[in-house]
Design an enzyme around this catalytic site. Sequence first.
Site, PDB file in Angstrom:
ATOM      1  N   HIS A 141       8.672  -1.186  -0.881  1.00  0.00           N
ATOM      2  CA  HIS A 141       7.776  -1.746  -1.429  1.00  0.00           C
ATOM      3  C   HIS A 141       6.732  -1.143  -2.146  1.00  0.00           C
ATOM      4  O   HIS A 141       5.764  -0.668  -1.433  1.00  0.00           O
ATOM      5  CB  HIS A 141       7.103  -2.804  -0.431  1.00  0.00           C
ATOM      6  CG  HIS A 141       6.180  -4.150  -1.203  1.00  0.00           C
ATOM      7  ND1 HIS A 141       5.106  -4.413  -0.475  1.00  0.00           N
ATOM      8  CD2 HIS A 141       6.234  -4.431  -2.311  1.00  0.00           C
ATOM      9  CE1 HIS A 141       4.135  -5.065  -1.256  1.00  0.00           C
ATOM     10  NE2 HIS A 141       4.930  -5.165  -2.598  1.00  0.00           N
ATOM     11  N   ASN A 174       0.393  -7.426   2.257  1.00  0.00           N
ATOM     12  CA  ASN A 174       0.040  -8.830   1.660  1.00  0.00           C
ATOM     13  C   ASN A 174       0.041  -9.959   2.637  1.00  0.00           C
ATOM     14  O   ASN A 174      -1.018 -10.827   2.430  1.00  0.00           O
ATOM     15  CB  ASN A 174       1.278  -9.069   0.799  1.00  0.00           C
ATOM     16  CG  ASN A 174       1.273  -8.459  -0.511  1.00  0.00           C
ATOM     17  OD1 ASN A 174       0.143  -8.047  -0.892  1.00  0.00           O
ATOM     18  ND2 ASN A 174       2.335  -8.328  -1.314  1.00  0.00           N
ATOM     19  N   SER A 203       7.633  -8.410  -2.439  1.00  0.00           N
ATOM     20  CA  SER A 203       6.252  -8.372  -1.886  1.00  0.00           C
ATOM     21  C   SER A 203       6.103  -9.066  -0.465  1.00  0.00           C
ATOM     22  O   SER A 203       5.415  -8.756   0.252  1.00  0.00           O
ATOM     23  CB  SER A 203       5.438  -9.109  -2.721  1.00  0.00           C
ATOM     24  OG  SER A 203       5.297  -8.432  -4.212  1.00  0.00           O
ATOM     25  N   GLU A 232       5.578   0.517   1.273  1.00  0.00           N
ATOM     26  CA  GLU A 232       5.935   0.007   2.661  1.00  0.00           C
ATOM     27  C   GLU A 232       7.401   0.063   2.785  1.00  0.00           C
ATOM     28  O   GLU A 232       8.101  -0.415   1.927  1.00  0.00           O
ATOM     29  CB  GLU A 232       5.411  -1.328   2.758  1.00  0.00           C
ATOM     30  CG  GLU A 232       3.866  -1.599   2.805  1.00  0.00           C
ATOM     31  CD  GLU A 232       3.577  -2.995   2.878  1.00  0.00           C
ATOM     32  OE1 GLU A 232       2.520  -3.516   3.516  1.00  0.00           O
ATOM     33  OE2 GLU A 232       4.128  -4.110   2.187  1.00  0.00           O
TER      34      GLU A 232
END
Length: 284
Positions: free
Chosen positions: A140, A190, A119, A152
């Site tokens: 991701h 994130n 992450s 991602e």
Amino acid sequence: MDVQRLGIVGSGQMGGGIAEVAAKAGYEVVLRSRTAEAAEATLAGIDKSLGKQVAKGRLEDAEREAIVARITPTAELSDLFDCDLVIESVVEDLTVKKVLFAELDAVCKPSAIVATNTSTLSVIELAVQTKRPERVCGIHFFNPAPLMSLVEVVRPLTATDETIAAAKAFAQRCGKDAVDVKDRAGFIVNALLFPYLNNAVRMLDHGTASMEDIDTAMRGGCNFPLGPFQLLDLVGLDTSVAILDALYVEFKDPNYTPVPSLRRMVEAGLLGRKSGRGFYDYKR
Ligand SMILES: NC(=O)c1ccc[n+]([C@@H]2O[C@H](COP(=O)([O-])OP(=O)(O)OC[C@H]3O[C@@H](n4cnc5c(N)ncnc54)[C@H](O)[C@@H]3O)[C@@H](O)[C@H]2O)c1
């Protein structure tokens, strides 16, 4: 490079979700956990999840059977030797992932791409554990992987265009929208999301409003599907603290320092949905 056979290392909530998505898209999947029991339990969980889709009329029972048959659970890392792409999805801990990347490099065929579902952690630090840094990248997925449309694709300095193109083609065949992002902590989502989640915990600590009212406010006021505490419970509080720590190490922005009460909850084993209790109680 054409990916036919996918390896997944780690059979937690993300490893299982990615296995389901990829097998549904037609890939042969080898799902590796540290124990055969854990890998088989994850496959049983996938079968159950597909069974619910059959019950709702969204999937034929024959398709469910075929999807499950495409997933091979194993406890042996060496069973990944003939995979074209391997996605690591174990605990968000750089030391654990570094050791694993060196082991994966030794067992995977030289042409294989080895990717991480991290992450936040630095993808280049994983790439340099291998003799194939040009074939390492981040892929991701988001949680829950079968429902979330984004992937991602993270490009460390060493990755070739072919590696990134193969990763994107894989994500797209899984039915996902793939976005390109540089190898920076937290990537796009994130890096933007976690200061907000952290500040929600801070607001609760300050007594500004109750947890339920903060969740209601962010759902109703921002049209978010989940409030911040529901989302933290879904992500997992251990993973959330690890994400915030990695963001803080990279950017030194105080907004990324995990609020102490969040860390205390992890120490108490209150990890969210996966442990049965986090901010909310899921056992009742
Ligand atoms: N939870 C999320 O919302 C989310 C979303 C996207 C990506 N991720 C990333 O996916 C990865 C896995 O997260 P998760 O949510 O599936 O966590 P999880 O806690 O559900 O699963 C973690 C897995 O790692 C394994 N594991 C734990 N310690 C290990 C060790 N020392 N060596 C090898 N395996 C070990 C566990 O057995 C388990 O299979 C992490 O890198 C996380 O950052 C998580």
